[in-house]
Design an enzyme around this catalytic site. Sequence first.
Site, PDB file in Angstrom:
ATOM      1  N   HIS A 163       2.888   6.407 -12.826  1.00 29.73           N
ATOM      2  CA  HIS A 163       4.155   7.114 -12.580  1.00 29.73           C
ATOM      3  C   HIS A 163       5.290   6.378 -13.276  1.00 29.73           C
ATOM      4  CE1 HIS A 163       3.366   9.986  -9.017  1.00 29.73           C
ATOM      5  NE2 HIS A 163       2.252   9.793  -9.673  1.00 29.73           N
ATOM      6  N   TYR A 166      11.803  10.673  -2.402  1.00 27.02           N
ATOM      7  CA  TYR A 166      12.347  10.033  -1.198  1.00 27.02           C
ATOM      8  C   TYR A 166      13.584  10.835  -0.815  1.00 27.02           C
ATOM      9  CZ  TYR A 166       9.514   5.833  -2.242  1.00 27.02           C
ATOM     10  OH  TYR A 166       8.482   4.952  -2.478  1.00 27.02           O
ATOM     11  N   PRO A 175       7.939   0.527   5.045  1.00 31.27           N
ATOM     12  CA  PRO A 175       7.239   1.075   3.875  1.00 31.27           C
ATOM     13  C   PRO A 175       8.141   1.741   2.838  1.00 31.27           C
ATOM     14  CG  PRO A 175       6.927   2.484   5.789  1.00 31.27           C
ATOM     15  CD  PRO A 175       7.656   1.284   6.281  1.00 31.27           C
ATOM     16  N   LYS A 217       6.444  -1.881  -0.726  1.00 32.84           N
ATOM     17  CA  LYS A 217       6.254  -3.280  -1.109  1.00 32.84           C
ATOM     18  C   LYS A 217       5.149  -4.026  -0.356  1.00 32.84           C
ATOM     19  CE  LYS A 217       9.210  -3.411  -4.332  1.00 32.84           C
ATOM     20  NZ  LYS A 217       8.479  -2.813  -5.445  1.00 32.84           N
ATOM     21  N   TYR A 276      11.820  -1.548  -7.821  1.00 30.40           N
ATOM     22  CA  TYR A 276      10.707  -0.646  -7.492  1.00 30.40           C
ATOM     23  C   TYR A 276       9.460  -0.989  -8.313  1.00 30.40           C
ATOM     24  CZ  TYR A 276       8.509   3.580  -5.717  1.00 30.40           C
ATOM     25  OH  TYR A 276       7.660   4.459  -5.068  1.00 30.40           O
TER      26      TYR A 276
END
Length: 394
Positions: A72, A201, A293, A297, A385
């Site tokens: 991704h 998200y 979550p 990580k 990220y």
Amino acid sequence: MRTKVAIIGAGPAGLLLGQLLQRQGIDNVILERRSGDYVLGRIRAGVLEQGTVDLLREAGVDQRMSEEGMPHDGFELAFDNRRVRVDLAGLTGGRSVMVYGQTEVTRDLMEAREAAGATTIYEADNVALHDLDTEQPWVSFESEGETRRLECDYVAGCDGYHGVSRRSIPEDRLEIFERVYPFGWLGMLSDTPPVSDELIYSSHTRGFALCSMRSRTRSRYYLQVPAGERVEDWSDERFWEELRARLPEDIARTLVTGPAIEKSIAPLRSVVVEPMQYGRLFLAGDAAHIVPPTGAKGLNLAASDVHTLYHLLVRIYREGRADLISRYSDICLRRVWKAERFSWWMTTNLHRFSDKQDFERRLQQAELDYCTGSRAGLVTIAENYVGLPFEALE
Ligand code: APR
Ligand code: PHB
């Protein structure tokens, strides 16, 4: 029984460390409280940082991940009924993440360990650690009704948050930092095509929602729910309806629904234990820290601890560099706290905290608006990220 490194716990941290050491000819034994099937039955996270992927490759367990994992290059943040893409690759000079379930990582590591002929003792009861502050630590445990003793040079405590390793460190030698959030995540797995090619998200006045996936035909979705919520109160219909309500309208319209394969609720908390070592015991993964979550990580931090511990043990056995031992905790904790910070930032700015916090709600909106409207803000999100670099031992 004797080994060089006794590893407590056959989660991803223990198995990955065991596999890396095995390939360097450093003998190790894993003691796991549960059965292998039980360990594989746990549904956990699914986003691997580049550094985690590289480490799995170094451990020789990348074949299925390369075939079935989904690279991704970006993900989306949704808020105020709009979507902003975080172009991970474009903002970090080409780095990305891999969507590949932790369950699959665990399965691949278990198979590699079995093929390597390394010892794993499943259903090991009453594991207890002894003489950790001496040069001859040892581990006692019960297996098939017998009490047994495992002598070793070092102990790797990879037994998760509820394990015995952290509790074996005298209380006055540990400092524990903790934040408990007043909500959890209700997760659902279903054999339906993911609603989008990338993760979403979503911050919504009804609460946070996350759209993730395991494959092109299997989705993983999460909803923020109040602490104390019961999974039995969430029918499939209620879940889908609530998810749809929390997504931007254009996305909600394309959501494909179907029966749930699994549903479970996980509480959200942040925990860090300092230091991450005591004598010849090293803590790695969830045994030393928990992250909510939201930043994906947990598994990646376990991998970065393992990276440090693996290199440390190789230097000890190859070069006699036992002097490096004292560096383990500080090196790990610097990265751990940065991941805690990022997970806290994502959690704080994407979840709904209560009805009344109008000021905080406006600040959340401003924070998301600012960070996604500024290249500097987006770079900060993206580089965290995809994962911050691993620190060398010296
Ligand atoms: N003795 C032996 N084994 C134990 C004991 C004990 N007393 N207590 C716990 N264990 C085992 C658990 O059964 C589990 O299989 O230790 C293992 C710990 O595995 P995880 O909880 O998966 O922790 P870790 O390997 O650190 O993985 C990192 O990242 O995505 C996150 O939280 C998620 O599990 C994930 C973590
Ligand atoms: C998941 O796919 O389970 C997942 C993905 C991203 C997260 C958390 C969980 O931040």
